[in-house]
Design a protein around this motif. Structure first.
Motif, PDB file in Angstrom:
ATOM      1  N   GLN A 134      -6.556 -11.425   4.547  1.00 17.88           N
ATOM      2  CA  GLN A 134      -5.572 -10.510   3.975  1.00 17.88           C
ATOM      3  C   GLN A 134      -4.664  -9.984   5.087  1.00 17.88           C
ATOM      4  O   GLN A 134      -5.136  -9.306   6.002  1.00 17.88           O
ATOM      5  CB  GLN A 134      -6.274  -9.352   3.275  1.00 17.88           C
ATOM      6  CG  GLN A 134      -7.219  -9.798   2.168  1.00 17.88           C
ATOM      7  CD  GLN A 134      -8.038  -8.665   1.601  1.00 17.88           C
ATOM      8  OE1 GLN A 134      -7.663  -7.511   1.689  1.00 17.88           O
ATOM      9  NE2 GLN A 134      -9.182  -8.993   1.014  1.00 17.88           N
ATOM     10  N   PRO A 135      -3.357 -10.321   5.052  1.00 21.24           N
ATOM     11  CA  PRO A 135      -2.467  -9.925   6.147  1.00 21.24           C
ATOM     12  C   PRO A 135      -2.257  -8.415   6.214  1.00 21.24           C
ATOM     13  O   PRO A 135      -2.036  -7.768   5.198  1.00 21.24           O
ATOM     14  CB  PRO A 135      -1.167 -10.660   5.812  1.00 21.24           C
ATOM     15  CG  PRO A 135      -1.228 -10.913   4.346  1.00 21.24           C
ATOM     16  CD  PRO A 135      -2.670 -11.095   4.010  1.00 21.24           C
ATOM     17  N   LEU A 136      -2.317  -7.871   7.417  1.00 25.93           N
ATOM     18  CA  LEU A 136      -2.056  -6.452   7.649  1.00 25.93           C
ATOM     19  C   LEU A 136      -0.751  -6.234   8.408  1.00 25.93           C
ATOM     20  O   LEU A 136      -0.082  -5.217   8.226  1.00 25.93           O
ATOM     21  CB  LEU A 136      -3.224  -5.826   8.430  1.00 25.93           C
ATOM     22  CG  LEU A 136      -4.604  -5.921   7.767  1.00 25.93           C
ATOM     23  CD1 LEU A 136      -5.677  -5.334   8.678  1.00 25.93           C
ATOM     24  CD2 LEU A 136      -4.605  -5.217   6.415  1.00 25.93           C
ATOM     25  N   ALA A 137      -0.394  -7.192   9.257  1.00 25.80           N
ATOM     26  CA  ALA A 137       0.875  -7.113  10.012  1.00 25.80           C
ATOM     27  C   ALA A 137       1.161  -8.479  10.611  1.00 25.80           C
ATOM     28  O   ALA A 137       0.245  -9.274  10.853  1.00 25.80           O
ATOM     29  CB  ALA A 137       0.798  -6.052  11.112  1.00 25.80           C
ATOM     30  N   GLU A 138       2.443  -8.746  10.841  1.00 22.96           N
ATOM     31  CA  GLU A 138       2.822 -10.010  11.474  1.00 22.96           C
ATOM     32  C   GLU A 138       4.226  -9.901  12.034  1.00 22.96           C
ATOM     33  O   GLU A 138       4.981  -8.992  11.694  1.00 22.96           O
ATOM     34  CB  GLU A 138       2.750 -11.162  10.465  1.00 22.96           C
ATOM     35  CG  GLU A 138       3.663 -10.996   9.258  1.00 22.96           C
ATOM     36  CD  GLU A 138       3.465 -12.108   8.245  1.00 22.96           C
ATOM     37  OE1 GLU A 138       2.542 -12.921   8.426  1.00 22.96           O
ATOM     38  OE2 GLU A 138       4.258 -12.169   7.285  1.00 22.96           O
ATOM     39  N   GLY A 139       4.577 -10.848  12.897  1.00 29.39           N
ATOM     40  CA  GLY A 139       5.913 -10.847  13.479  1.00 29.39           C
ATOM     41  C   GLY A 139       5.978 -11.751  14.696  1.00 29.39           C
ATOM     42  O   GLY A 139       5.095 -12.586  14.931  1.00 29.39           O
ATOM     43  N   TYR A 170       2.724 -13.562  16.031  1.00 27.08           N
ATOM     44  CA  TYR A 170       1.408 -12.920  15.975  1.00 27.08           C
ATOM     45  C   TYR A 170       1.138 -12.495  14.534  1.00 27.08           C
ATOM     46  O   TYR A 170       2.055 -12.237  13.744  1.00 27.08           O
ATOM     47  CB  TYR A 170       1.325 -11.711  16.915  1.00 27.08           C
ATOM     48  CG  TYR A 170       2.160 -10.534  16.476  1.00 27.08           C
ATOM     49  CD1 TYR A 170       1.650  -9.571  15.597  1.00 27.08           C
ATOM     50  CD2 TYR A 170       3.465 -10.373  16.930  1.00 27.08           C
ATOM     51  CE1 TYR A 170       2.426  -8.500  15.189  1.00 27.08           C
ATOM     52  CE2 TYR A 170       4.238  -9.303  16.523  1.00 27.08           C
ATOM     53  CZ  TYR A 170       3.710  -8.365  15.652  1.00 27.08           C
ATOM     54  OH  TYR A 170       4.478  -7.304  15.239  1.00 27.08           O
ATOM     55  N   SER A 171      -0.156 -12.443  14.171  1.00 23.90           N
ATOM     56  CA  SER A 171      -0.574 -12.016  12.840  1.00 23.90           C
ATOM     57  C   SER A 171      -1.866 -11.226  12.965  1.00 23.90           C
ATOM     58  O   SER A 171      -2.713 -11.523  13.815  1.00 23.90           O
ATOM     59  CB  SER A 171      -0.801 -13.222  11.908  1.00 23.90           C
ATOM     60  OG  SER A 171       0.372 -13.996  11.789  1.00 23.90           O
TER      61      SER A 171
END
Length: 318
Positions: free
Chosen positions: A244-249, A230-231
């Protein structure tokens, strides 16, 4: 340690040999003195000069014995006892440092364990808090309840990859490295919970769009892949770095693979955005850029043509 003991043994043996030689030398002197005394005694009464000479030699013998004892002690101290004690002190110092190191490491391990436990407890508490919020807010009847079977008052995009199919709403994209947004144009939401059922028919990923502005020129994007990833992005089309990425995993809550349904959710409250997969809390971000906007869905192609279908869009306002 064994080498030091061998060295001390050799030194002690050397001292003993010297002592034995000196003792032998003094013994011979004493024996000669006694033989002279007996020889004179057999002949006649010893003279005054003989007695004086005998006493002198006796004194010499006594002094020699004292010198031997003192010298042996000093030699023994310098060559054996002192090095032995120095070695013992070194060993005790090393042992003390080892004990200190072990104790320090044990203390650090205990502190690290306590920190990890505290962090785990804090994480568990945070997860429980977010989970409780989501469960409570979605337990009532939704303010927007759209099965996504047909066009309706929310004016979902149609054309250019966004379309209604049999009992679902479809988003598809063929260009690699791009995503396609499909928005509900007649929505404008501030604080809310948004939930949709998603199924990836082919390709890479789908997801949700919240607080979109001006035909998705700016928005927050929640992308979920069929590989379990997920991103979360802030998207601005006029920026050089548009996404602009804020969170991922990766999340264990994702049902991986194609043709698997996953329920995606976003809880938006002020600058806080919480994200859920199959009604389980996954991540949170804080961002003050966008405070309201439209909702939507998407198809995202990393490497493959992607088609995703959606159903049961629901919104709870607060």
């Amino acid at each position: 340690m064994e080498k030091n003991q061998e060295t001390h043994g050799n030194q002690t043996l050397f001292i003993c040999l010297i002592g034995w030689q000196l003792c032998g030398y003094l013994y011979n002197i004493g024996r000669r003195m006694m033989m002279e005394f007996e020889e004179v005694s057999d002949r006649k009464k010893p003279s005054k000069n003989f007695n004086k000479n005998f006493r002198s030699k006796r004194s010499l013998l006594v002094y020699a014995l004292l010198v031997l004892m003192l010298g042996s002690g000093m030699i023994g101290y310098a060559t054996a006892y002192r090095p032995y004690m120095q070695q013992r002190q070194k060993e005790e110092l090393i042992r003390s440092r080892i004990i200190q190191t072990v104790q320090a490491r044990a203390t650090h391990a205990a502190q690290l364990s306590a920190t990890v436990q505290a962090q785990a407890q804090a994480t568990a508490t945070s997860v429980a808090y977010h989970q409780k919020n989501y469960s409570e807010m979605t337990s009532s009847s939704p303010d927007l309840n759209d099965d996504l079977h047909n066009p309706d008052i929310y004016n979902w995009d149609t054309g250019s990859g966004c379309s209604f199919t049999t009992s679902s709403y479809s988003a598809s994209v063929s260009q690699k490295g791009f995503f396609l947004p499909c928005l509900a144009q007649h929505t404008q939401l501030n604080n809310f919970v948004y939930q949709v059922d998603m199924t990836i028919l082919k390709g890479d990923a789908g997801g949700l769009i919240v607080r979109a502005h001006d035909d998705n020129s700016r928005s927050y994007i929640f992308v979920v892949g069929q590989d379990g990833s997920y991103s979360i992005y802030y998207y601005a089309s006029d920026s050089k770095n548009a996404a602009q990425p804020l969170a991922e995993g990766y999340s264990e809550h994702i049902s991986t693979g194609q043709h698997k349904e996953n329920t995606l959710g976003v809880l938006a409250s002020g600058s806080s955005l919480d994200f859920y997969i199959n009604k389980k809390y996954v991540a949170s971000v804080m961002d003050t850029t966008l405070g309201s906007g439209q909702i939507g869905v998407l198809a995202n192609s990393y490497k493959h043509t992607t088609e995703v279908i959606y159903s049961h869009a629901r919104v709870w306002k607060f």
